[in-house]
Design an enzyme around this catalytic site. Structure first.
Site, short mmCIF file in Angstrom:
data_model
loop_
_atom_site.label_atom_id
_atom_site.label_comp_id
_atom_site.label_asym_id
_atom_site.label_seq_id
_atom_site.Cartn_x
_atom_site.Cartn_y
_atom_site.Cartn_z
N ARG A 284 0.86 -1.18 0.00
CA ARG A 284 0.00 0.00 0.00
C ARG A 284 0.90 1.24 0.00
O ARG A 284 1.46 1.62 1.02
CB ARG A 284 -0.91 -0.01 1.23
N HIS A 288 -3.92 4.10 4.55
CA HIS A 288 -4.97 3.09 4.72
C HIS A 288 -6.31 3.68 4.26
O HIS A 288 -7.05 3.07 3.49
CB HIS A 288 -5.04 2.66 6.18
N TYR A 297 4.08 5.71 11.19
CA TYR A 297 4.42 4.34 11.59
C TYR A 297 5.29 3.58 10.60
O TYR A 297 5.65 2.44 10.85
CB TYR A 297 3.14 3.54 11.88
#
Length: 394
Positions: A284, A288, A297
């Site tokens: 990805r 998200h 993160y």
């Protein structure tokens, strides 16, 4: 980002440093690949396909248009036209490869990110936007395109898919030998969803009843902010063996390999040979959803590493290198993408604003006393705001 292997205190099972070592970061030795990140065509002894020039151009076109849908929807959300958007940037090959492997009679159970698969099944992408704008809960007819409504509850669609596949068995549309009749189901989900109880229960039922379903996992490495190595001690595709059906890992950034593997898995299901698990090993590249900030993160170096494996660029290199396209092809495709973007922008802005009270009409086919009471209470709450214009339905 800390090394999860360094936090291990037990001595049982494989060491995570071995499982998720350098080779694993690129998919490991079992990764099925037909087109390298450098655009070199390679072959696989079990999964291969002789693609025509027209097929290759079609797959490239599909990925470019799918990315345009994603880019436009993201921009619309940033401009306040959508409440949220689930991005698929970087996962175009996984979705188009799987989507184009389907036959018209096959049925798809998606998550909320299968915009490319929806496109392959003929769903107008503008209809997807209605859900994310809050106008409806999915404005397309699932039976018109054999494409189910988006599922927000993580992993629930795998149970729906398994039950539907078992129904196909009882309807006599599996294993008949008629290619226009034999059908299969494909259930899409992510690596994070593989940890859900619903998904594992679906595996058990599918294996027990030999259901004609393909479990298609887009492993994009991150379950929101949780990395894959925190979710499992073995590669995801190897889990299938414990349930009694085959699992295969495919390069999810390789549209050719994804198509070939998914096509074989679907045909296996249609012939009555039961379920399969396909792990599309991808990444990805975006967030998200548009509410997420992935810079909190994950490291930028990781993103740069995966940008070199961009699914669209690798096929573009192959097409150019082999003289399968000319500049006119790219110019026409660019014009088509711009027209698609215009369609989405203008169509989205023309959608009606959501009416808060309408949501109560979507719960059950017939209004219950409990839902009616909730509706009336909410209507009174909205009316309590002097000069409010949000009490839709009045």
């Amino acid at each position: 980002m800390s090394d999860p292997a360094s936090t291990r205190s037990d001595t049982f099972g494989p060491d995570l440093a071995e499982v998720f070592g350098p080779s694993q970061s690129d998919g490991g030795p079992d990764l099925v690949q037909l087109l390298t990140p450098e655009g070199e065509r390679v072959h696989h002894p079990e999964f291969d396909h002789d693609f025509s020039a027209e097929e290759l151009r079609g797959l490239y076109r599909d990925m470019v248009l799918t990315r345009r849908i994603d880019v436009e929807a993201t921009a619309l959300q940033r401009h306040g036209e959508l409440g949220i958007w689930a991005q698929l940037l970087g996962q175009e090959a996984a979705q188009i490869g799987a989507g184009r492997a389907l036959r018209p009679q096959d049925y798809v159970f998606p998550t909320y990110r299968e915009h490319g698969v929806a496109y392959c099944k003929g769903v107008d992408p503008l209809r997807l936007l209605g859900l994310f704008r809050g106008v409806d809960q999915g404005g397309w007819d699932p039976n018109e395109n054999n494409f189910g409504l988006y599922t927000i509850v993580i992993g629930a669609q795998t149970l729906h898919a398994t039950g539907y596949a078992m129904g196909m068995q009882r309807d006599g549309v599996v294993g008949t030998g008629d290619p226009d009749r034999d059908s299969a189901v494909i259930a899409h989900f992510g690596d994070g969803a593989s940890s859900q109880g619903d998904v594992n229960e679906a595996f058990i039922f599918a294996a027990s009843y030999n259901a004609p379903v393909v479990f298609f996992c887009q492993n994009n490495q991150w379950a929101i902010s949780e990395p894959i190595e925190r979710q499992t001690r073995i590669p995801l595709y190897q889990r299938a063996l414990g349930f009694g059906f085959p699992g295969i890992r495919v390069d999810g950034n390789d549209v050719l390999a994804t198509y070939a593997v998914t096509k074989a898995a679907l045909q296996r299901a249609r012939e009555g040979n039961g379920p399969s698990f396909v792990e599309a090993y991808t990444y990805r590249m975006g967030a998200h959803t548009t509410t997420d900030d992935p810079t909190r993160y994950r490291l930028n170096d990781e993103l740069e590493h995966w940008k070199l494996k961009d699914p669209i660029e690798r096929l573009k290199v192959y097409l150019r290198r082999n003289g399968l396209v000319d500049q006119e092809f790219f110019d026409d495709l660019d014009a088509e993408a711009k027209e698609l973007g215009h369609h989405l922008r203008e169509g989205c802005k023309a959608l009606p604003d959501p009416k808060p009270l309408d949501q109560f009409g979507y719960v059950f086919s017939e209004m219950t006393d409990e839902i009616a009471a909730q509706r009336d209470e909410f209507a009174a709450y909205l009316a309590s705001f002097e000069g409010s214009t949000t009490g839709g339905g009045h």
